[in-house]
Write a protein that holds these residues in place. Structure first.
Motif, mmCIF file in Angstrom:
data_model
loop_
_atom_site.group_PDB
_atom_site.id
_atom_site.type_symbol
_atom_site.label_atom_id
_atom_site.label_comp_id
_atom_site.label_asym_id
_atom_site.label_seq_id
_atom_site.Cartn_x
_atom_site.Cartn_y
_atom_site.Cartn_z
ATOM 1 N N GLN A 68 0.832 -1.205 0.000
ATOM 2 C CA GLN A 68 0.000 0.000 0.000
ATOM 3 C C GLN A 68 0.870 1.261 0.000
ATOM 4 N N TRP A 69 1.913 1.230 0.816
ATOM 5 C CA TRP A 69 2.864 2.354 0.865
ATOM 6 C C TRP A 69 3.449 2.602 -0.537
ATOM 7 N N GLY A 70 3.870 1.528 -1.192
ATOM 8 C CA GLY A 70 4.476 1.663 -2.517
ATOM 9 C C GLY A 70 3.497 2.226 -3.539
ATOM 10 N N GLU A 72 1.100 4.250 -2.929
ATOM 11 C CA GLU A 72 0.942 5.687 -2.660
ATOM 12 C C GLU A 72 2.130 6.484 -3.181
ATOM 13 N N GLU A 73 3.353 5.950 -3.000
ATOM 14 C CA GLU A 73 4.539 6.666 -3.503
ATOM 15 C C GLU A 73 4.475 6.774 -5.037
ATOM 16 N N THR A 74 4.075 5.678 -5.678
ATOM 17 C CA THR A 74 3.962 5.704 -7.145
ATOM 18 C C THR A 74 2.925 6.736 -7.568
ATOM 19 N N VAL A 131 13.794 9.333 5.546
ATOM 20 C CA VAL A 131 13.307 9.723 4.218
ATOM 21 C C VAL A 131 11.908 10.329 4.320
ATOM 22 N N GLU A 132 11.031 9.698 5.094
ATOM 23 C CA GLU A 132 9.653 10.209 5.189
ATOM 24 C C GLU A 132 9.604 11.542 5.930
ATOM 25 N N SER A 133 10.524 11.758 6.872
ATOM 26 C CA SER A 133 10.619 13.079 7.523
ATOM 27 C C SER A 133 10.983 14.115 6.472
ATOM 28 N N GLY A 134 11.929 13.749 5.617
ATOM 29 C CA GLY A 134 12.374 14.665 4.562
ATOM 30 C C GLY A 134 11.275 14.972 3.572
ATOM 31 N N THR A 135 10.575 13.930 3.100
ATOM 32 C CA THR A 135 9.545 14.173 2.084
ATOM 33 C C THR A 135 8.354 14.906 2.706
ATOM 34 N N SER A 136 7.996 14.547 3.928
ATOM 35 C CA SER A 136 6.843 15.207 4.549
ATOM 36 C C SER A 136 7.107 16.705 4.722
ATOM 37 N N ASP A 161 0.254 12.217 3.208
ATOM 38 C CA ASP A 161 0.639 10.809 3.015
ATOM 39 C C ASP A 161 2.006 10.536 3.627
ATOM 40 N N GLU A 162 2.955 11.441 3.355
ATOM 41 C CA GLU A 162 4.329 11.210 3.830
ATOM 42 C C GLU A 162 4.361 11.159 5.356
ATOM 43 N N TYR A 163 3.533 11.973 5.971
ATOM 44 C CA TYR A 163 3.486 11.956 7.442
ATOM 45 C C TYR A 163 2.946 10.613 7.934
ATOM 46 N N ARG A 164 1.945 10.084 7.248
ATOM 47 C CA ARG A 164 1.421 8.753 7.613
ATOM 48 C C ARG A 164 2.460 7.676 7.353
ATOM 49 N N HIS A 165 3.227 7.835 6.284
ATOM 50 C CA HIS A 165 4.297 6.862 6.006
ATOM 51 C C HIS A 165 5.306 6.844 7.152
ATOM 52 N N TYR A 166 5.643 8.040 7.615
ATOM 53 C CA TYR A 166 6.575 8.139 8.751
ATOM 54 C C TYR A 166 6.013 7.348 9.933
HETATM 55 FE FE LIG Z 1 6.458 8.447 1.596
#
Ligand SMILES: [Fe+2]
Ligand SMILES: [Fe+2]
Length: 279
Positions: A68-70, A72-74, A131-136, A161-166
């Motif tokens: 699911q994470w992948g 969302e990134e795509t 990475v997710e801290s950076g993207t968020s 989304d990135e915050y949820r990924h983190y």
């Molecule tokens: Fe992400």
């Protein structure tokens, strides 16, 4: 409750208000940065394969969460790419992505063994949290800085989304039965992951996204040059508070106090470094 049960998809491409697009408000530097980001995001399937290998025996819920994470990134890559195609009709996501794929494969994606290149699953999750801290924080900064309404919306959706990924990776980190790592080891992993981003990934994605195949002979790829250009185009969106939030998220993943002296010092140092880079 497992990690996967609290992890749900937030939006689809059909939810985006594409008609909001206003070409008169497109900022050229930000357009260059968005094109490059689209390629990096669109490259997620390789990462999913790698992480599924690292967590091969972790159970169906973890596998489902990673898939699911992948997805969302795509989708982030697809949405950013679609916006960039509207802003610049000469840009073609699939074409630029094919060039990026051809020239860039991180060594650990090609490895066939099972383990994490970070040495442990906890190490892998710390790297993901970085990475997710950076993207968020990056997409929050784009959302706050940009005046073009469609990109503002897309960046806002992605930042959430990135915050949820983190949170997914933070929870997965703490769900590992492995012993905790020392603070030094964790710092080593975090710094190592940040340094990797200085590698080809960002420079080469910027190159493939912004230099057409026809221009290639006259403008050959030079890592230092395109790393600098990529940095300049993306750093301009940041404000001090985005950087502090980024640092706090990383420090929390390391198990230290996100509001303590270390976070304040690291935030100040990083802000100075980034300000110098974008000058
Ligand atoms: Fe992400
Ligand atoms: Fe993303």
């Amino acid at each position: 409750m497992t990690v996967a049960t609290v992890y749900k998809q937030g939006w689809t491409m059909d939810d985006v208000h594409w008609s909001l697009f206003d070409p008169s408000k497109v900022d050229p530097a930000l357009l260059s940065a968005v094109k490059a980001a689209a390629l990096v995001e669109y490259n997620a399937p390789d990462y999913v394969t790698y992480l599924k290998r690292v967590f091969a025996d972790a159970g169906a819920a973890t596998t489902a969460a990673l898939e699911q994470w992948g997805r969302e990134e795509t989708q982030h890559g697809r949405a950013l790419g679609a916006w960039a195609e509207m802003a610049d009709p000469n840009f073609k996501l699939e074409q630029a992505f094919a060039r990026f794929r051809k020239g860039y494969t991180p060594a650990h994606f090609a490895l066939s063994e099972k383990g994490s290149v970070r040495g442990s699953r906890r190490g892998e999750m710390i790297a993901r949290c970085v990475v997710e801290s950076g993207t968020s924080s990056y997409y929050s900064a784009i959302r706050d800085a940009c005046e073009e309404p469609l990109l503002k919306e897309i960046a806002g959706r992605i930042a959430a989304d990135e915050y949820r990924h983190y949170k997914l990776f933070y929870d997965t980190l703490h769900a590992q039965p492995e012993p905790d790592l020392s603070i030094w080891k964790k710092l080593w992993i975090a710094v190592g992951r940040v340094r990797e981003s200085d590698d080809d990934e960002l420079a080469y994605s910027y190159y493939c996204a912004n230099v057409s195949p026809e221009e290639e002979p006259a403008k050959p790829y030079k890592r230092r040059k395109y790393s600098r250009l990529a940095g300049q185009s993306s750093m301009a969106v940041y404000h001090r508070h985005h950087i502090q939030k980024l640092v706090q998220m990383v420090i929390k993943a390391l198990g230290a106090n996100p509001h303590g002296w270390l976070a304040n010092l690291a935030g100040a140092l990083l802000w100075r470094r980034l300000s110098a880079k974008s000058a």
